[in-house]
Design a protein around this motif. Structure first.
Motif: not given
Length: 378
Positions: A77-85, A138-142, A334-346
């Motif tokens: 639930g509540a997905p937030d920050g993110g990144a691609c590896f 070094w490919n870890t997620w903080i 409208d009761g939400s927020e956008i988060a976790g914007v990230a691009f794949n490596p390409a």
């Protein structure tokens, strides 16, 4: 403020003196003004409720409380920050869970080179209010906890190594982390109305377990703070105060970060020790961006993409040509927020989440993928 005006060391309290300083093309949008998007206008909402530029399509990758694809993993639930590896010819997208009282953590989705989902699994559990974070060289997620005793947790996107917390990076209301491999430091934002902008210098690059924590001051120096005990933001009298620190992204000597309390995007140039306002909602005519939150960058041309917490539920693009415009808009949420914007490596696919989806609740989160002709050159 004058265009491309940088704030230097002549600062009193939270105020500043603007000085003119022109940078080359690598310096993005100082300050951005509303204009036509390089991707064109937004089309009518698609079947997933996303308004996108012509040529772009979307799909739903995961929904909170439901199994991801053909895997056995139930999305948080509540997905937030993110990144691609990068993962061979494929990639992994990690996503925080901003859930309270030990219900937070991080999950990962694995894709093959064609974008098919091949796996999903947890990589951190039992934590609280995991908001944003940052990918290490070094490919870890903080994964950063957003509460007054919050920690930075270092996690393995492959789910093999156990997660470990780093008290030396500070015990406070963490938001995001951005790694500067040139100076071998990590920049940290703090989600408080009177928050600081921090710099963590590990004793050994690649090992975050011990190091020195500092906070930016009003004269643009760095003052040492103790990572725990007394509130970090209350230890230095002349700390530079930022109103609700949010996302952070590092590129070519500059750490871009956002503050939601005043709807600004900032740029700290570590090479010249200068601070700039990249975007200011109060001074931009027909400002499209409010509820300034998560931020990332396009890997090819240097566009910034900034997500809204509320606002119009948009991700806006800020170009190197000083233009800001909507790139995607989510309708009916409208009761939400956008988060976790990230691009794949390409740089061909963008991922992000609507934290509360159509229900407006933690259990309504939706994680999307957008594919299309992302820019390769200006």
């Amino acid at each position: 403020m004058q265009r491309r005006g940088f704030m230097k060391a002549a600062v009193v309290g939270a105020g500043s003196v603007a000085l003119t300083f022109t940078l080359g093309r690598e310096a993005l949008a100082y300050p951005a003004q509303s204009g036509a998007s390089p991707y064109g206008g937004l089309q009518a909402a698609d079947a997933n409720g996303l308004m996108l530029p012509k040529g772009f399509t979307s799909r739903v990758v995961a929904r909170s409380g439901q199994v991801v694809g053909a895997t056995k993993h139930v999305w948080h639930g509540a997905p937030d920050g993110g990144a691609c590896f990068a993962d061979g010819s494929g990639w992994i997208y990690v996503s925080n869970a901003e859930l309270g009282k030990g219900a937070g953590g991080v999950s990962a989705v694995k894709f093959d080179g064609a974008g098919n989902i091949t796996g999903a699994y947890p990589i951190l559990s039992g934590t609280t209010d995991n908001c944003a974070g940052g990918a290490s060289p070094w490919n870890t997620w903080i994964s950063c906890e957003e509460h007054n005793k919050g920690l930075c947790w270092e996690t393995d996107p492959w789910g093999v190594k156990p997660a470990v917390s780093h008290e030396a990076m500070g015990v406070f209301n963490h938001e995001a982390a951005a790694f500067d491999p040139d100076r071998k430091v990590v920049y940290l934002t703090e989600d408080e109305p009177d928050g600081g902008f921090y710099r963590y210098t590990p004793n050994a690059w690649g090992n975050l377990s011990a190091g020195k924590l500092e906070v930016l001051t009003t004269d643009l120096n760095w003052a040492a703070v103790k990572p725990k005990g007394q509130d970090c933001r209350k230890q230095v009298n002349n700390m530079y105060v930022f109103n609700g620190g949010e996302g952070a992204y590092y590129r070519n000597n500059i750490c871009y970060f956002t503050t939601k309390g005043d709807d600004k995007v900032w740029a700290y140039n570590a090479a010249t020790n200068q601070l700039a306002t990249v975007y200011d909602n109060d001074t931009t005519a027909n400002a499209p961006l409010t509820g300034v939150d998560n931020i990332t960058g396009d890997p090819h041309v240097g566009d910034l993409f900034v997500a809204e917490d509320g606002g119009d539920m948009e991700i806006c693009v800020i170009t190197p040509n000083d233009v800001i415009a909507p790139f995607v808009k989510i309708v009916g949420q409208d009761g939400s927020e956008i988060a976790g914007v990230a691009f794949n490596p390409a740089g061909t696919r963008m991922y992000f989440s609507s934290q509360n989806g159509t229900t407006g609740t933690d259990g309504g989160g939706i994680t999307y993928e957008v594919t299309g002709p992302f820019r390769r050159s200006l």
